[in-house]
Structure formats: structure tokens, C-alpha cells
Design a protein around this motif. Structure first.
Motif, PDB file in Angstrom:
ATOM      1  N   LEU A  69      48.403  53.228  41.262  1.00 19.00           N
ATOM      2  CA  LEU A  69      48.667  53.751  42.658  1.00 19.00           C
ATOM      3  C   LEU A  69      47.239  53.419  43.421  1.00 19.00           C
ATOM      4  O   LEU A  69      46.468  53.920  42.761  1.00 19.00           O
ATOM      5  N   PHE A  70      46.923  53.373  44.288  1.00 19.74           N
ATOM      6  CA  PHE A  70      45.664  53.682  45.742  1.00 19.74           C
ATOM      7  C   PHE A  70      45.048  52.505  44.764  1.00 19.74           C
ATOM      8  O   PHE A  70      43.570  52.496  44.632  1.00 19.74           O
ATOM      9  N   SER A  71      45.204  50.936  45.061  1.00 20.20           N
ATOM     10  CA  SER A  71      44.260  50.332  44.060  1.00 20.20           C
ATOM     11  C   SER A  71      43.973  50.059  42.673  1.00 20.20           C
ATOM     12  O   SER A  71      43.099  49.655  42.387  1.00 20.20           O
ATOM     13  N   SER A  72      44.911  51.355  42.327  1.00 21.93           N
ATOM     14  CA  SER A  72      44.499  51.323  40.795  1.00 21.93           C
ATOM     15  C   SER A  72      44.927  50.025  39.966  1.00 21.93           C
ATOM     16  O   SER A  72      45.545  48.486  40.136  1.00 21.93           O
ATOM     17  N   THR A  73      44.571  50.045  38.643  1.00 29.87           N
ATOM     18  CA  THR A  73      44.489  48.896  37.329  1.00 29.87           C
ATOM     19  C   THR A  73      45.716  49.649  36.046  1.00 29.87           C
ATOM     20  O   THR A  73      45.707  50.425  35.795  1.00 29.87           O
ATOM     21  N   VAL A  74      46.169  48.929  36.099  1.00 28.68           N
ATOM     22  CA  VAL A  74      47.468  49.174  34.758  1.00 28.68           C
ATOM     23  C   VAL A  74      47.701  48.231  33.920  1.00 28.68           C
ATOM     24  O   VAL A  74      48.592  46.758  34.383  1.00 28.68           O
ATOM     25  N   ASN A  75      47.751  47.842  32.964  1.00 25.08           N
ATOM     26  CA  ASN A  75      47.564  46.692  32.410  1.00 25.08           C
ATOM     27  C   ASN A  75      47.189  45.502  32.811  1.00 25.08           C
ATOM     28  O   ASN A  75      48.206  44.483  32.306  1.00 25.08           O
ATOM     29  N   LYS A  76      45.928  45.420  33.045  1.00 23.19           N
ATOM     30  CA  LYS A  76      45.389  44.047  34.049  1.00 23.19           C
ATOM     31  C   LYS A  76      46.362  44.095  35.184  1.00 23.19           C
ATOM     32  O   LYS A  76      46.519  42.615  35.381  1.00 23.19           O
ATOM     33  N   SER A  77      47.204  44.550  35.851  1.00 24.13           N
ATOM     34  CA  SER A  77      47.804  44.146  37.169  1.00 24.13           C
ATOM     35  C   SER A  77      47.286  45.608  38.426  1.00 24.13           C
ATOM     36  O   SER A  77      47.410  46.145  37.745  1.00 24.13           O
ATOM     37  N   ASN A  78      47.620  45.314  38.551  1.00 23.12           N
ATOM     38  CA  ASN A  78      47.225  45.957  40.259  1.00 23.12           C
ATOM     39  C   ASN A  78      48.637  45.924  40.856  1.00 23.12           C
ATOM     40  O   ASN A  78      48.899  46.352  42.025  1.00 23.12           O
ATOM     41  N   ARG A  79      50.111  45.384  40.127  1.00 28.47           N
ATOM     42  CA  ARG A  79      51.236  45.362  40.988  1.00 28.47           C
ATOM     43  C   ARG A  79      52.324  45.887  39.785  1.00 28.47           C
ATOM     44  O   ARG A  79      51.755  46.005  38.378  1.00 28.47           O
TER      45      ARG A  79
END
Length: 564
Positions: A194-204
Motif C-alpha cells: 500500500l502507498f508505494s510499499s514493497t512486499v517480497n521485492k514487489s510493488n504490486r
């Protein structure tokens, strides 16, 4: 906030444990209960408001009053619930019976009399307590497939008579007619940066894998995140007797043992209905047909039965602290499925960027917005949308390109289109249409001089359409000049432009009832001797579209009334 959350949880628990009368209502059908849809199930633009009883894949079953009371409302509609009967009971509740083929006895007599009094098929009646009293178990109707029903079944609801809140029938003891030993099924787990965060090397958003543990719960892959994230699931429930999937009863998420977000389908209001589009990942639903239930909010919305913490269900990982996120999904019978998600803070750079946006326009959901170009303008009142987003807006060759329907609107917004080249005659025949592929969808349009305006709820392509073509009227079984003894006459009516607005049938110059079936675009009149003449009979049907174009169909036939 903690006090407020505690208050909400207490209220929810008290409601669930309320002493609803468990033996007051009886089943409306005399066959074993099998459900093709349960309470709260996620449907297009709404939460399901009751039970969908299976009727053995056919129409014609007897429908009985679940308790004593009186018929308080009757609604006959070509869409929605179709033919519907409401019975108000002395204990403060109202039961609803929908998609009926027809009512029976004095109820049907009352309906027929009203059809002819108002000279209309679509009618709505509100009755007083003494007009049609009902005893528990009275035969009130025959099951059908009317309205927006996608197959024969009985839709059944229980409402609070004063507030109109719909209540889960399971709370009234209907659970005794259903055996359920199966846990809900979670078929998909998603994490959203959310809000340009990164999760597991992804922004999606990404899909998380999970595996079954020895204790019967599930463990997800580890989530490495930097910035706020949220989770979503696809989940269904199965019972032991219905052999189809239904919706789940409750969903709750916890972070390190503290409740983050949750809801339970005990009751909801009609004001809650459209918020289903905020609860699910609407864009994914429009693209794939899959409903992912989000366990977070970006902006808070007004769904009354949601509880959440101060972060609105969002998870914000912090350095040097491992987090345990848990999702619990349950059915009404207490069967529960649980997934645990380990979460760690991570600063790794994303290798999968956000989806690019090419729009130069931006919608801030909490403020009014106006966009204008060439002959088009659009006004979005504050609160039209649930979240902020980049808007695609353009006008080309007289067509308004207004983003697409992957973003849900909660309330109406106004489109205005201008065409000063139309003659006075064509101005009267022009409307604003939404173009979906090659299909023209009429919108109620208001005009001032050459400016056309319409209030709509769907983003997409819009343009002005001029409709000068009259509706088509064809008879299914020609009877011109013939002796006939059939019980009914069927006529197909259609319109390729603005759509059918009215139709009226006359038998020997007297208005007669034609029933409209939107699935087959057919109107049907059931003959009655009161309107027939012995010998020659004249039939006329007048069909008019929304732009005033009209077609008159006429035929004559012969009838021998002495043969009966």
C-alpha cells in the motif's frame, strides 16, 4: 480507539447471542432444506439478503407462511426479486418470499385486482393489518423463477420490521435444518503493498503460498515488507447437504494476537449493500470474476458490520520485530480455517514495479471534482469513490472515455454532453448511452436546450445516441383469423435503442394484463372468459420505447366459448 474496538466487539457478541425466537418461524417449503445461497454471500453490487432455497430445479412448489401475521407488502417487478410477498409478524419481524411464480387464493385475487385497477404489470402495494391476515403454515404462493433469478428457487428473508435491517435466518433456528461439518475453504491468499510499499521485492499485489500443518491449520510463506501492507483472501463454505459452495459467515485477522480487521454476517442494512464493492478487490473481480475479500481499508468506508483497529487493518512492519499475522475464517456452525503469516521488516529494493499510469488526472475521493473537455463535462461529488486513483479522461469523436469499470463508484455522478447540431425533432429522440462493447445501455437523460445530462454509477465510454426506431413486436404463435382454444398468448417485444418503457394490451378494447419476462423478452396474457367474446375477438398491443417511438400490433381471432 481500544475502548471503541472493545465496544464494537461486545456489541457484535451480544447480537450474535441475542435470544432470537428459535421455534417461531417454520421453513417456507415442505422439502428438506438445501441452500444455493446463504446470508451475506458476496453478490454483484450487494451482500445477499437471505437464503436461496433450492426447489429441485423446478418451479411450482407450494410456498407456506413461516409464521402468523398479515400480508404487509406485495411487489411485482420485472427485475430484482420479481414477484414478492412480505408478511409482518406480531413479534417484530417480517418474512419475505421472492422470485415467486404467482401467489394463490385471496392474495392472488388482490394482486390481480390491483393490476387491473392500475393497468400495469409492475405494481407495489402496502397493506394494513386487517386486509389479508395469515396463519402459520398457510399456503401463500407457488415457487418460481421471476425477476433477476438465474434459475428456479425461493429467496427467503427475515427483517426487523421497524429498522428494515435484514437478519441471518440461522439465528432463528434454521440451522437445525442444515448439517454442516465441513470447514470453510480458503483458495487464495494475497498481500497488497500500500502507498508505494514493497512486499517480497514487489510493488504490486502478489499471491502467497501456504501449506497444511499437522494441527490442521495452514502456514504461509514469509512476507518481507517495507511500508504498510494489507491482506486479502478468496474463501467459500460448503455444508453436508447442498453440494455447492456458499459464502462464509465470519472473517477475522489478528496481528500478534490483537484483532486487526473483521466482520460477521449476522445482520446488515440496505445502506450496506453497495459497500461490497469496497470490501472486495473490485478491479480483480472485473478482470477475472474472482472476489478477493480485502482485510484492510485504505480509506475508511461506512460498512456497519466491520470492526478494525486504528490502522484500518493495515500492517506496518517495524525493524527488528518479527510479526505473526493470523486469519480465521468460520461458518455459522463453528467450523474454522486458520492461516498464519510470518512477517518481517525488509528494505530490499523492488524488482517488480507498480503498474504504470498514463493519466494526467487525479481523483481525491473526499473532495468534489469536475473535468471538462470539448462537448463533455463530468462532476464527481465527494464520496463518489472509496479510494483516490489516477483517472483516465478523454473525449474523441464525440465519445467520452471515462476511465473504465474496474474502479467502483459508490454513488451517482453526473455526465453532461452537448450537441448543438441536432434538429428540434432529433433533440427529442437523443439520450446519453453507455457503450459496453457493441451494446448500447440507456440512461435516464435530462435535457436543457442542447445540453444533455444523466446521473450514472459506472465508469466507461459514453456518447449521445439518437433513437428513431420503433420497438419490434412479434407473436410467437400466429392466430390471425383462426379459431383458437389456447390458454395464453405470447408476444416477443424488443428494442435495440433506448429500450422498452411501456407496453399495453387491449382485448376487445378493454385493457388486459400481459406479464413480462425479462429473460425471454416475452409478454404473456392468460385468457379469461370475462374478456373474451364468443366468436370474433380483437387484440391490440402497443409498445413504446424510452424515446417515445411506438409500435402497435393488431390481430383478430375466433373463440368458441360454448365448448368449455
Amino acid at each position: 480507539m481500544r475502548i471503541f474496538l472493545f465496544y464494537l466487539l461486545c456489541c457484535s457478541t451480544l447480537f450474535a447471542q441475542n435470544n432470537f425466537p428459535k421455534d417461531y418461524f417454520s421453513p417456507p417449503l415442505d422439502i428438506p432444506m438445501q441452500l444455493s445461497g446463504n446470508f451475506g454471500e458476496l453478490r454483484p453490487n450487494h451482500f445477499h439478503a437471505g437464503f436461496d432455497y433450492k426447489t429441485q430445479q423446478r418451479e411450482g412448489l407450494k410456498v407456506y407462511a413461516s409464521a402468523e401475521g398479515y400480508v404487509s407488502r406485495i411487489k411485482i417487478s420485472t427485475f430484482g426479486n420479481g414477484k414478492t410477498i412480505y408478511i409482518t409478524h406480531p413479534n417484530g419481524y417480517t418474512s419475505v418470499y421472492a422470485h415467486l411464480q404467482k401467489a394463490v387464493g385471496r392474495i392472488q385475487d388482490f394482486i390481480t385486482a390491483t393490476h387491473y385497477k392500475e393497468q400495469a404489470f409492475e405494481i407495489e402495494m402496502y397493506l394494513k393489518p386487517g386486509e389479508i391476515p395469515i396463519k402459520k403454515g398457510d399456503w401463500i404462493a407457488i415457487s418460481g423463477n421471476t425477476g433477476a433469478s438465474e434459475g428456479p428457487h425461493l429467496h427467503f428473508e427475515i427483517r426487523d420490521s421497524k429498522t428494515e435491517f435484514i437478519i441471518n435466518p440461522m439465528l432463528f433456528g434454521f440451522d437445525s435444518g442444515c448439517r454442516d461439518t465441513k470447514k470453510p475453504t480458503i483458495s487464495g491468499l494475497y498481500v497488497y503493498p500500500l502507498f508505494s510499499s514493497t512486499v517480497n521485492k514487489s510493488n504490486r499485489p502478489i499471491v502467497l503460498n501456504y501449506s497444511l500443518q499437522k494441527d490442521g491449520t495452514y502456514l504461509s510463506d514469509k512476507v518481507l515488507a517495507n511500508g504498510p501492507i494489507g491482506f486479502g483472501i478468496t474463501a467459500d463454505d460448503y455444508d453436508d447437504v447442498s453440494f455447492n459452495k456458499n459464502g462464509v459467515y465470519s472473517v477475522n485477522s489478528f496481528l500478534n494476537g490483537q484483532l486487526k480487521f473483521g466482520y460477521q454476517f449476522d445482520t446488515h442494512s440496505f445502506d450496506d449493500m453497495r459497500y461490497v464493492n469496497a470490501l472486495i478487490d473490485y478491479s480483480k473481480y472485473k478482470k477475472t470474476g474472482q472476489r478477493v475479500q480485502k482485510l484492510f481499508m485504505k480509506n475508511k468506508y461506512g460498512l456497519t458490520f466491520i470492526t478494525s483497529d486504528a490502522t484500518k487493518g493495515q500492517v506496518i512492519p517495524t525493524p527488528n520485530l518479527d510479526n505473526v499475522y493470523r486469519i480465521e475464517v468460520a461458518d455459522f456452525f463453528g467450523n474454522k480455517t486458520q492461516i498464519t503469516v510470518p512477517i518481517q521488516f525488509d528494505t530490499t529494493t523492488a524488482i517488480i514495479p507498480q503498474e504504470p499510469t498514463v493519466s494526467s488526472y487525479f481523483i481525491k475521493s473526499t473532495v468534489d471534482a469536475v473535468f471538462e473537455k470539448e462537448n463533455a463535462s463530468v462532476f464527481f461529488p465527494a464520496g463518489t469513490f472509496y479510494d483516490d486513483f489516477e483517472l483516465n479522461f478523454d473525449v474523441k469523436n464525440g465519445i467520452l472515455f471515462l476511465h473504465d469499470d474496474s474502479v467502483p463508484a459508490h454513488s451517482n455522478f453526473t455526465i453532461s454532453l452537448t450537441d448543438s447540431t441536432l434538429s428540434k425533432e432529433l433533440l427529442e429522440k437523443t439520450f446519453i448511452a453507455r457503450i459496453d462493447r457493441d451494446q448500447i445501455n440507456y440512461n435516464t437523460t435530462y435535457r436543457k436546450d442542447s445540453i444533455f445530462s444523466a446521473k450514472v454509477k459506472i465508469l466507461g465510454k459514453y456518447k449521445l445516441v439518437t433513437d428513431t426506431l420503433a420497438p419490434k413486436v412479434t407473436i410467437a404463435k400466429p392466430m390471425e383469423g383462426k379459431w383458437v382454444n389456447q390458454d395464453a398468448i405470447q408476444i416477443q417485444i424488443s428494442d435495440s435503442g433506448s429500450g422498452i418503457k411501456t407496453y399495453n394490451g387491449f382485448l376487445n378494447d378493454r385493457w388486459v394484463l400481459f406479464e413480462y419476462d425479462n429473460k425471454t423478452k416475452t409478454i404473456t396474457h392468460y385468457f379469461a372468459d370475462d374478456f373474451l367474446l364468443n366468436g370474433a375477438n380483437e387484440l391490440k398491443v402497443i409498445v413504446t420505447d424510452a424515446m417515445g417511438n411506438s409500435t402497435t400490433f393488431e390481430t383478430h381471432f375466433f373463440r368458441n366459448l360454448n365448448t368449455k
